[in-house]
Design an enzyme around this catalytic site. Sequence first.
Site, PDB file in Angstrom:
ATOM      1  N   ALA A 198      54.274   0.522  37.923  1.00  0.00           N
ATOM      2  CA  ALA A 198      54.566   0.938  36.548  1.00  0.00           C
ATOM      3  C   ALA A 198      53.473   1.860  35.994  1.00  0.00           C
ATOM      4  O   ALA A 198      53.106   2.837  36.637  1.00  0.00           O
ATOM      5  CB  ALA A 198      54.771  -0.306  35.684  1.00  0.00           C
ATOM      6  N   SER A 199      52.915   1.524  34.841  1.00  0.00           N
ATOM      7  CA  SER A 199      52.032   2.458  34.128  1.00  0.00           C
ATOM      8  C   SER A 199      50.646   2.618  34.737  1.00  0.00           C
ATOM      9  O   SER A 199      49.868   3.456  34.259  1.00  0.00           O
ATOM     10  CB  SER A 199      51.898   2.038  32.660  1.00  0.00           C
ATOM     11  N   ILE A 200      50.314   1.855  35.770  1.00  0.00           N
ATOM     12  CA  ILE A 200      49.082   2.153  36.497  1.00  0.00           C
ATOM     13  C   ILE A 200      49.201   3.549  37.121  1.00  0.00           C
ATOM     14  O   ILE A 200      48.193   4.196  37.430  1.00  0.00           O
ATOM     15  CB  ILE A 200      48.801   1.086  37.575  1.00  0.00           C
ATOM     16  N   SER A 201      50.437   4.032  37.243  1.00  0.00           N
ATOM     17  CA  SER A 201      50.672   5.402  37.710  1.00  0.00           C
ATOM     18  C   SER A 201      49.951   6.414  36.826  1.00  0.00           C
ATOM     19  O   SER A 201      49.551   7.488  37.303  1.00  0.00           O
ATOM     20  CB  SER A 201      52.176   5.700  37.723  1.00  0.00           C
TER      21      SER A 201
END
Length: 547
Positions: A163-166
């Site tokens: 997810a938002s660790i991207s």
Amino acid sequence: MYRLLSAVTAPAAAPGGLASSCGRRGVHQRAGLPPLGHGWVGGLGLGLGLALGVKLAGGLRGAAPAQSPAAPDPEASPLAEPPQEQSLAPWSPQTPALPRSRCFARAIESSRDLLHRIKDEVGAPGIVVGVSVDGKEVWSEGLGYADVENRVPCKPETVMRIASISKSLTMVALAKLWEAGKLDLDIPVQHYVPEFPEKEYEGEKVSVTTRLLISHLSGIRHYEKDMKKVKEEKAYKALKMMKETVAFEQEKEGKSNEKNDFTKFKTEQENEAKCRNSKPGKKKNDFEQGELYLKEKFENSIESLKLFKNDPLFFKPGSQFLYSTFGYTLLAAIVERASGCKYLDYMQKIFHDLDMLTTVQEENEPVIYNRARFYVYNKKKRLVNTPYVDNSYKWAGGGFLSTVGDLLKFGNAMLYGYQVGLFKNSNENLLPGYLKPETMVMMWTPVPNTEMSWDKEGKYAMAWGVVEKKQTYGSCRKQRHYASHTGGAVGASSVLLVLPEELDTETLNNKVPPRGIIVSIICNMQSVGLNSTALKIALEFDKDRLD
């Protein structure tokens, strides 16, 4: 021994005793020795049996007793123990040195128990954790199932949505381009992406820059399209925070006379009335927004801009924080134009450099080994598979798959770059970091007017949330400096947390970077808050490390 026993037993087994003149007895007689009786064979067999029995008994006395197996845990993976903990035969060429994980046995046991509790509390099918200490992975384990239907257990190699660790991964691409002089963070984005139209806010022409996009200060919307609802929610939160601040300050001062009490009472009444009047209606959460479940395939980042490029800005750029994944879709387009490469090609080069070999963009067609399935609970509280989604519209902001091991490598590369400048004077042979120390300091410096939703003590920096070191009272709570990013996607939750060691310049001579604890957790269930769990685990390992 087998041939000896065969030769001994053969005469007895031969029909009519014809073999007696051909076996050992025949040889004995030809040598001119006295003839052997028929009891010779039985005596020799008895002697050999006794000798073998003594030998076996001695071997058993010298062997370690077998451990009785523990009761099976239906949630634990049979591959739960990390590879370095496996006992190998002494002759094996793979025999490792004494695993460092044994030094952290207490922390591992405590953290495993915590994860079981969290998993049971939220009803997650599976969860995977990885921990590294001073650049070395010391623990990775899977609990529960990566695939419930086929009873595939989670293991350290399990691949899940991060997810938002991207966003933190995308920041590395932007930082490399900035270091190379190919990207200016403070000029309007139209310089790189003219397809994104110039913007106005309340009739005034405004500029959206790369720096503002990175820290969610651009005013570009998130999944909620209703500007009124977003503004009402922001106003309500601001008023509530102001009320809490006033109450804290009044309590801290400790002043209480009749006049002040009356003023305080009147102020509280007015604030409560304002809160009641300004409290927004029920706002949909992200998982109720239709755009989160897009099934359309976008060929590139420029094409993805059509989803939001013509929408008005919700705030004047730089004035307020509004978390936006679409802002990172625009950043992906900037990476493409500044680098001259496709966004995914540029990111794969970075993953190769960082040795993140299992990190890829999420696509449904390719066969990706160890990929988990993703789950959610329906309205009847039953576990079901999540619907099909295509994340090609948000590669940069939430579209990658990875493992805890790869995330640990990424965290250590960032920590190394952050600390290597401190060690240069004491160790000139150190290699440079993937990013320069000044770049990492910039990335991990909190930005004004931002928020860190997963820890109210911190602020958002540049694609990382950062909590600064702080202690208000003696012998009381001490807030540690750390950086982290969480993630929430359809059927998935994640966190990557970096807890740097509190370095003393006088003791740097005997140390090399990275120094600190990295924790990564991924889970195949959405809406699972993992940051506080990761921080607790990091502090447990830090305690064992100091001991």
